[in-house]
Design a protein around this motif. Structure first.
Motif, mmCIF file in Angstrom:
data_model
loop_
_atom_site.group_PDB
_atom_site.id
_atom_site.type_symbol
_atom_site.label_atom_id
_atom_site.label_comp_id
_atom_site.label_asym_id
_atom_site.label_seq_id
_atom_site.Cartn_x
_atom_site.Cartn_y
_atom_site.Cartn_z
ATOM 1 N N ALA A 53 -54.362 27.188 30.387
ATOM 2 C CA ALA A 53 -54.111 27.630 31.766
ATOM 3 C C ALA A 53 -54.633 26.581 32.747
ATOM 4 C CB ALA A 53 -54.785 28.968 32.010
ATOM 5 N N ASP A 54 -55.510 25.729 32.269
ATOM 6 C CA ASP A 54 -56.147 24.742 33.146
ATOM 7 C C ASP A 54 -56.392 23.463 32.339
ATOM 8 O OD1 ASP A 54 -57.282 23.793 35.449
ATOM 9 O OD2 ASP A 54 -59.266 24.641 35.027
ATOM 10 N N ALA A 55 -55.294 22.919 31.789
ATOM 11 C CA ALA A 55 -55.404 21.770 30.883
ATOM 12 C C ALA A 55 -55.990 20.560 31.615
ATOM 13 C CB ALA A 55 -54.039 21.448 30.296
ATOM 14 N N TRP A 56 -56.706 19.721 30.868
ATOM 15 C CA TRP A 56 -57.397 18.571 31.468
ATOM 16 C C TRP A 56 -56.398 17.547 32.033
ATOM 17 C CZ3 TRP A 56 -61.044 17.501 26.684
ATOM 18 C CH2 TRP A 56 -61.794 18.662 26.447
ATOM 19 N N PRO A 57 -56.587 17.151 33.282
ATOM 20 C CA PRO A 57 -55.643 16.217 33.927
ATOM 21 C C PRO A 57 -55.446 14.913 33.149
ATOM 22 C CG PRO A 57 -57.095 17.198 35.564
ATOM 23 C CD PRO A 57 -57.615 17.641 34.226
ATOM 24 N N SER A 72 -43.384 22.710 26.831
ATOM 25 C CA SER A 72 -43.832 24.106 26.936
ATOM 26 C C SER A 72 -44.426 24.552 25.612
ATOM 27 C CB SER A 72 -42.663 25.043 27.275
ATOM 28 O OG SER A 72 -41.996 24.629 28.442
ATOM 29 N N ILE A 73 -45.404 25.459 25.687
ATOM 30 C CA ILE A 73 -45.935 26.120 24.487
ATOM 31 C C ILE A 73 -45.805 27.629 24.693
ATOM 32 C CG2 ILE A 73 -47.929 26.475 22.973
ATOM 33 C CD1 ILE A 73 -48.948 23.732 23.742
ATOM 34 N N ARG B 30 -33.968 26.170 40.598
ATOM 35 C CA ARG B 30 -35.136 26.891 40.109
ATOM 36 C C ARG B 30 -34.873 27.275 38.648
ATOM 37 N NH1 ARG B 30 -38.463 31.521 40.813
ATOM 38 N NH2 ARG B 30 -36.651 32.789 40.311
ATOM 39 N N VAL B 31 -35.803 26.917 37.789
ATOM 40 C CA VAL B 31 -35.602 27.091 36.355
ATOM 41 C C VAL B 31 -36.607 28.097 35.782
ATOM 42 C CG1 VAL B 31 -35.917 25.914 34.137
ATOM 43 C CG2 VAL B 31 -34.608 24.799 35.939
ATOM 44 N N THR B 32 -36.118 29.040 34.972
ATOM 45 C CA THR B 32 -37.019 29.888 34.184
ATOM 46 C C THR B 32 -36.737 29.596 32.719
ATOM 47 O OG1 THR B 32 -36.645 31.583 35.857
ATOM 48 C CG2 THR B 32 -37.885 32.242 33.911
ATOM 49 N N ARG B 33 -37.784 29.367 31.959
ATOM 50 C CA ARG B 33 -37.626 29.029 30.539
ATOM 51 C C ARG B 33 -37.742 30.288 29.677
ATOM 52 N NH1 ARG B 33 -40.188 25.288 33.355
ATOM 53 N NH2 ARG B 33 -42.082 26.553 33.271
ATOM 54 N N TYR B 34 -36.825 30.417 28.730
ATOM 55 C CA TYR B 34 -36.841 31.544 27.799
ATOM 56 C C TYR B 34 -36.915 31.018 26.370
ATOM 57 C CZ TYR B 34 -35.597 34.791 31.536
ATOM 58 O OH TYR B 34 -35.610 35.548 32.682
ATOM 59 N N ALA B 35 -37.912 31.494 25.625
ATOM 60 C CA ALA B 35 -38.019 31.125 24.214
ATOM 61 C C ALA B 35 -38.040 32.396 23.394
ATOM 62 C CB ALA B 35 -39.296 30.334 23.980
ATOM 63 N N LEU B 138 -47.260 29.979 27.521
ATOM 64 C CA LEU B 138 -48.670 29.878 27.934
ATOM 65 C C LEU B 138 -49.040 28.485 28.405
ATOM 66 C CD1 LEU B 138 -50.369 28.573 25.378
ATOM 67 C CD2 LEU B 138 -50.372 30.889 24.563
ATOM 68 N N PHE B 139 -48.070 27.578 28.391
ATOM 69 C CA PHE B 139 -48.327 26.228 28.915
ATOM 70 C C PHE B 139 -47.000 25.594 29.296
ATOM 71 C CE2 PHE B 139 -48.314 21.635 27.981
ATOM 72 C CZ PHE B 139 -49.270 21.209 28.879
ATOM 73 N N HIS B 140 -47.002 24.884 30.410
ATOM 74 C CA HIS B 140 -45.827 24.074 30.754
ATOM 75 C C HIS B 140 -46.231 22.843 31.558
ATOM 76 C CE1 HIS B 140 -41.790 22.837 31.495
ATOM 77 N NE2 HIS B 140 -42.090 22.690 32.752
ATOM 78 N N LEU B 141 -45.594 21.709 31.179
ATOM 79 C CA LEU B 141 -45.777 20.458 31.917
ATOM 80 C C LEU B 141 -44.395 19.872 32.159
ATOM 81 C CD1 LEU B 141 -47.754 18.119 32.900
ATOM 82 C CD2 LEU B 141 -47.452 17.162 30.602
#
Lengths: 142, 142
Positions: A53-57, A72-73, B30-35, B138-141
């Motif tokens: 939720a707050d990954a290291w920059p 994405s995970i 605007r994008v929403t990701r679905y897995a 739970l994560f996106h970059l």
């Protein structure tokens, strides 16, 4: 009105056009998609979520520097077991080399020291000393 | 050389610029990701792969018309069981409505008559009469 200004105006427009064209090409590089799966230990869910939720920059910067995009995970519980699924797009020229660069980054190593103990690799990953098991793409639609 | 032509030239350039700007906006909605994940029956692997290697054009058109982009399906065997993982991006305004549109399309229904018997839904999907189980991001970059 000021016809003498036209050549300058045209030049400015030309530069803007070139920049936009360059951006368009940059935005659409050759993409390879990587998907993989691993297990997540039940007692580590909260900590794994908190980390992500707050990954290291510095870790995020390294991921981008290694040509990974749209990463994405996802988490899923199935029959009492927890699965992590990761999806990202690789836009570089040499995936192996970029992964080596990432693995040799001290900050990334420090991050993995936190995340690795949360995960429960599947047998095929374990055999290779890895965490994530690669999946095979069998369909894609742009 | 032909200063009288400048206004026309400028107009043309202006139109090109506007088109490019419009395309840029269109490319970045605007994008929403679905897995999601489901099981695949071992005896159906070959047929499922064959279907997806040459998916029906009408089905693909419907997917796109329902605002789904960058859609991939991956396959993975873990401890003798086969898993299918799907990832896509939704760029529309009303996901539920678009999914209803897709479900009411005769060609898509015909396609699902082929794919559904290949899949082995997990309990949470089965309870809802669905095939795929949604995962939680739970994560996106970017």
């Amino acid at each position: 009105m000021y016809p003498k200004l036209y050549p300058y105006f045209v030049t400015i427009v030309f530069v803007i056009l070139c920049t936009t064209a360059f951006r368009l090409v940059e935005k659409n590089p050759r993409v390879t998609r990587y998907a993989s799966i691993t297990g997540l230990k039940a007692e580590k869910v909260a900590y794994y979520k908190k980390l992500h939720a707050d990954a290291w920059p510095a870790v995020l910067r390294k991921i981008k520097a290694c040509h990974i995009r749209n990463y994405s995970i996802f988490l899923k519980e199935i029959k009492g077991e927890l699965f992590l699924f990761s999806y990202f797009e690789y836009v570089g020229q040499d995936f192996k080399l970029d992964m080596q660069k990432m693995a040799s980054d001290p900050e990334t190593q420090r991050w993995w020291k936190e995340t690795d103990p949360c995960q429960q690799p599947f047998p095929d990953a374990q055999e290779k000393g890895e965490i994530w098991s690669a999946m095979t793409e069998l369909f894609h639609l742009d």
